[in-house]
Design a protein around this motif. Sequence first.
Motif, PDB file in Angstrom:
ATOM      1  N   THR A 184      18.095  -9.212  22.841  1.00  0.00           N
ATOM      2  CA  THR A 184      18.962  -8.364  22.026  1.00  0.00           C
ATOM      3  C   THR A 184      19.840  -7.452  22.874  1.00  0.00           C
ATOM      4  OG1 THR A 184      17.220  -6.699  21.845  1.00  0.00           O
ATOM      5  CG2 THR A 184      17.365  -8.332  20.071  1.00  0.00           C
ATOM      6  N   SER A 185      19.344  -7.090  24.076  1.00  0.00           N
ATOM      7  CA  SER A 185      20.141  -6.229  24.966  1.00  0.00           C
ATOM      8  C   SER A 185      19.841  -6.556  26.420  1.00  0.00           C
ATOM      9  CB  SER A 185      19.823  -4.749  24.697  1.00  0.00           C
ATOM     10  OG  SER A 185      18.439  -4.489  24.880  1.00  0.00           O
ATOM     11  N   ASN A 186      19.611  -7.839  26.686  1.00  0.00           N
ATOM     12  CA  ASN A 186      19.198  -8.245  28.027  1.00  0.00           C
ATOM     13  C   ASN A 186      19.382  -9.743  28.200  1.00  0.00           C
ATOM     14  OD1 ASN A 186      16.606  -9.326  26.750  1.00  0.00           O
ATOM     15  ND2 ASN A 186      16.367  -7.132  26.396  1.00  0.00           N
ATOM     16  N   ASN A 187      19.399 -10.183  29.453  1.00  0.00           N
ATOM     17  CA  ASN A 187      19.419 -11.611  29.763  1.00  0.00           C
ATOM     18  C   ASN A 187      17.987 -12.123  29.885  1.00  0.00           C
ATOM     19  OD1 ASN A 187      22.206 -10.720  31.598  1.00  0.00           O
ATOM     20  ND2 ASN A 187      22.350 -12.318  30.062  1.00  0.00           N
ATOM     21  N   ALA A 188      17.782 -13.407  29.547  1.00  0.00           N
ATOM     22  CA  ALA A 188      16.445 -13.994  29.466  1.00  0.00           C
ATOM     23  C   ALA A 188      16.240 -15.054  30.541  1.00  0.00           C
ATOM     24  CB  ALA A 188      16.237 -14.615  28.083  1.00  0.00           C
ATOM     25  N   TYR A 189      15.003 -15.131  31.057  1.00  0.00           N
ATOM     26  CA  TYR A 189      14.663 -16.050  32.140  1.00  0.00           C
ATOM     27  C   TYR A 189      13.259 -16.610  31.930  1.00  0.00           C
ATOM     28  CZ  TYR A 189      18.074 -12.958  34.447  1.00  0.00           C
ATOM     29  OH  TYR A 189      19.174 -12.188  34.745  1.00  0.00           O
ATOM     30  N   ILE A 190      13.038 -17.821  32.465  1.00  0.00           N
ATOM     31  CA  ILE A 190      11.691 -18.353  32.600  1.00  0.00           C
ATOM     32  C   ILE A 190      11.515 -18.813  34.046  1.00  0.00           C
ATOM     33  CG2 ILE A 190      11.435 -19.007  30.178  1.00  0.00           C
ATOM     34  CD1 ILE A 190      12.087 -21.901  30.977  1.00  0.00           C
ATOM     35  N   VAL A 191      10.276 -18.963  34.447  1.00  0.00           N
ATOM     36  CA  VAL A 191       9.954 -19.410  35.802  1.00  0.00           C
ATOM     37  C   VAL A 191       8.998 -20.596  35.697  1.00  0.00           C
ATOM     38  CG1 VAL A 191       8.968 -18.799  38.040  1.00  0.00           C
ATOM     39  CG2 VAL A 191      10.175 -17.054  36.677  1.00  0.00           C
ATOM     40  N   LYS A 192       9.362 -21.671  36.353  1.00  0.00           N
ATOM     41  CA  LYS A 192       8.501 -22.849  36.426  1.00  0.00           C
ATOM     42  C   LYS A 192       8.366 -23.227  37.890  1.00  0.00           C
ATOM     43  CE  LYS A 192       6.106 -25.882  34.007  1.00  0.00           C
ATOM     44  NZ  LYS A 192       4.996 -25.477  33.134  1.00  0.00           N
ATOM     45  N   GLY A 193       7.141 -23.080  38.429  1.00  0.00           N
ATOM     46  CA  GLY A 193       6.976 -23.293  39.859  1.00  0.00           C
ATOM     47  C   GLY A 193       7.743 -22.242  40.627  1.00  0.00           C
ATOM     48  N   ASN A 194       8.585 -22.667  41.537  1.00  0.00           N
ATOM     49  CA  ASN A 194       9.413 -21.740  42.307  1.00  0.00           C
ATOM     50  C   ASN A 194      10.847 -21.686  41.776  1.00  0.00           C
ATOM     51  OD1 ASN A 194       9.724 -19.889  44.518  1.00  0.00           O
ATOM     52  ND2 ASN A 194      10.876 -21.462  45.613  1.00  0.00           N
ATOM     53  N   THR A 195      11.032 -22.184  40.544  1.00  0.00           N
ATOM     54  CA  THR A 195      12.382 -22.255  39.975  1.00  0.00           C
ATOM     55  C   THR A 195      12.562 -21.230  38.866  1.00  0.00           C
ATOM     56  OG1 THR A 195      12.535 -24.620  40.470  1.00  0.00           O
ATOM     57  CG2 THR A 195      14.082 -23.736  38.872  1.00  0.00           C
ATOM     58  N   ILE A 196      13.609 -20.423  39.007  1.00  0.00           N
ATOM     59  CA  ILE A 196      13.995 -19.466  37.970  1.00  0.00           C
ATOM     60  C   ILE A 196      15.061 -20.139  37.114  1.00  0.00           C
ATOM     61  CG2 ILE A 196      15.075 -17.238  37.517  1.00  0.00           C
ATOM     62  CD1 ILE A 196      14.018 -16.424  40.348  1.00  0.00           C
ATOM     63  N   ILE A 197      14.859 -20.152  35.807  1.00  0.00           N
ATOM     64  CA  ILE A 197      15.785 -20.818  34.885  1.00  0.00           C
ATOM     65  C   ILE A 197      16.371 -19.771  33.940  1.00  0.00           C
ATOM     66  CG2 ILE A 197      16.042 -22.608  33.113  1.00  0.00           C
ATOM     67  CD1 ILE A 197      13.444 -23.888  34.344  1.00  0.00           C
ATOM     68  N   THR A 198      17.684 -19.725  33.861  1.00  0.00           N
ATOM     69  CA  THR A 198      18.359 -18.809  32.956  1.00  0.00           C
ATOM     70  C   THR A 198      19.638 -19.461  32.459  1.00  0.00           C
ATOM     71  OG1 THR A 198      19.105 -16.511  32.656  1.00  0.00           O
ATOM     72  CG2 THR A 198      19.737 -17.597  34.712  1.00  0.00           C
ATOM     73  N   ARG A 199      20.078 -19.084  31.287  1.00  0.00           N
ATOM     74  CA  ARG A 199      21.254 -19.726  30.698  1.00  0.00           C
ATOM     75  C   ARG A 199      22.498 -19.504  31.567  1.00  0.00           C
ATOM     76  NH1 ARG A 199      21.980 -21.426  25.198  1.00  0.00           N
ATOM     77  NH2 ARG A 199      24.166 -21.976  24.820  1.00  0.00           N
ATOM     78  N   HIS A 200      23.319 -20.525  31.631  1.00  0.00           N
ATOM     79  CA  HIS A 200      24.563 -20.448  32.391  1.00  0.00           C
ATOM     80  C   HIS A 200      25.528 -19.463  31.730  1.00  0.00           C
ATOM     81  CE1 HIS A 200      25.006 -23.356  29.155  1.00  0.00           C
ATOM     82  NE2 HIS A 200      26.307 -23.087  29.173  1.00  0.00           N
ATOM     83  N   LEU A 201      26.483 -18.979  32.521  1.00  0.00           N
ATOM     84  CA  LEU A 201      27.482 -18.071  31.985  1.00  0.00           C
ATOM     85  C   LEU A 201      28.454 -18.820  31.079  1.00  0.00           C
ATOM     86  CD1 LEU A 201      28.372 -15.870  35.093  1.00  0.00           C
ATOM     87  CD2 LEU A 201      26.822 -15.333  33.189  1.00  0.00           C
ATOM     88  N   GLY A 202      28.899 -18.136  30.050  1.00  0.00           N
ATOM     89  CA  GLY A 202      29.855 -18.684  29.090  1.00  0.00           C
ATOM     90  C   GLY A 202      30.128 -17.616  28.062  1.00  0.00           C
ATOM     91  N   THR A 203      30.747 -17.985  26.961  1.00  0.00           N
ATOM     92  CA  THR A 203      31.011 -17.004  25.908  1.00  0.00           C
ATOM     93  C   THR A 203      29.772 -16.697  25.082  1.00  0.00           C
ATOM     94  OG1 THR A 203      31.728 -18.764  24.394  1.00  0.00           O
ATOM     95  CG2 THR A 203      33.438 -17.674  25.720  1.00  0.00           C
ATOM     96  N   GLU A 204      28.686 -17.473  25.294  1.00  0.00           N
ATOM     97  CA  GLU A 204      27.482 -17.318  24.471  1.00  0.00           C
ATOM     98  C   GLU A 204      26.627 -16.125  24.881  1.00  0.00           C
ATOM     99  OE1 GLU A 204      28.482 -21.667  25.162  1.00  0.00           O
ATOM    100  OE2 GLU A 204      28.001 -19.962  26.454  1.00  0.00           O
ATOM    101  N   ILE A 205      26.796 -15.648  26.127  1.00  0.00           N
ATOM    102  CA  ILE A 205      25.969 -14.543  26.609  1.00  0.00           C
ATOM    103  C   ILE A 205      26.811 -13.522  27.349  1.00  0.00           C
ATOM    104  CG2 ILE A 205      23.985 -16.096  26.857  1.00  0.00           C
ATOM    105  CD1 ILE A 205      24.334 -15.792  29.932  1.00  0.00           C
ATOM    106  N   LEU A 206      26.232 -12.331  27.478  1.00  0.00           N
ATOM    107  CA  LEU A 206      26.864 -11.300  28.288  1.00  0.00           C
ATOM    108  C   LEU A 206      26.675 -11.626  29.760  1.00  0.00           C
ATOM    109  CD1 LEU A 206      28.288  -8.504  28.221  1.00  0.00           C
ATOM    110  CD2 LEU A 206      26.015  -7.508  28.537  1.00  0.00           C
ATOM    111  N   HIS A 207      27.722 -11.434  30.537  1.00  0.00           N
ATOM    112  CA  HIS A 207      27.642 -11.664  31.972  1.00  0.00           C
ATOM    113  C   HIS A 207      27.004 -10.429  32.615  1.00  0.00           C
ATOM    114  CE1 HIS A 207      31.195 -14.754  31.734  1.00  0.00           C
ATOM    115  NE2 HIS A 207      30.294 -14.925  30.786  1.00  0.00           N
ATOM    116  N   GLY A 208      25.680 -10.403  32.620  1.00  0.00           N
ATOM    117  CA  GLY A 208      24.931  -9.228  33.024  1.00  0.00           C
ATOM    118  C   GLY A 208      25.174  -8.828  34.475  1.00  0.00           C
TER     119      GLY A 208
END
Length: 286
Positions: A184-208
């Motif tokens: 709601t007021s932040n960017n979201a991430y998950i971690v799998k192994g040594n990989t950080i996954i977060t949504r790519h930049l675009g009009t869908e999210i704020l460029h934090g």
Amino acid sequence: MSRTVYLNGDYLPEEDAKISIFDRSFLMADGVYEVTSVLGGKLIDFAGHSKRLERSLSELEMQKPDAFDDLLEIHRELVRLNDIDEGMIYLQVSRGSAGDRDFTYPSADVKPTLVLFTQSKPNLADNPVAKIGIKVISIEDQRWGRRDIKTVQLLYPSMGKMMAKAAGCDDAWMVEDGAVTEGTSNNAYIVKGNTIITRHLGTEILHGITRAAVLRFALEAQMKVEERPFTIQEAQDADEAFITSASTFVMPVVEIDGAAIGTGNPGPVAARLREIYLEESRNAAL
């Protein structure tokens, strides 16, 4: 004690700061904003926030306020006048007031409204919540399409936080077309192994601004980063999850829609990134 705020060139007691009822931020949500954190009386990532503000104004064809080039000194003066050690400075620019309500933009000679105020937040860096993590729910993303512009249109994010509160959780992750956009007021991430996954930049999210710094630090620490959409199911199956924002820095997420993430406790990647971010940000603070 009353705070000193800034309004259109003047430093005023907060109770004396007033804008027109015809200001377009009030009538049309026609305004943009930024929030800059303060640690040790210094500004965190000010240049990034200033650059994004300039972009937001440009995207909405909104004039820069006359004091745009003085924003750093205005921020510093508010920190001094309000004796802020840890906290935040909120800045808002609206298109101003043409004297009456109208859907069309006012003429170019109408001056924007510029407002700044401080919020003292002791223990911002040593937030005890970071040691236990937060719980989130998923909700449908029903915001307008230009989320890359940091506008004051925050009703649905506010509703999302209330939905989370009603569910006994701390925040909500928004989902569109089956994939997580952001919190709601932040960017979201998950971690799998040594990989950080977060949504790519675009009009869908704020460029934090915090997002950009954290991803840079992650790469410098030899962590792998993937920028792509991910689902709630992927998040629930991840080893870790976390959020980033100017006010929470790096905050672990330990539960999504009732499912524990990993061990159900903050993981090492989020903890390390929070440590790096705070150290590097303090060193570069203005």
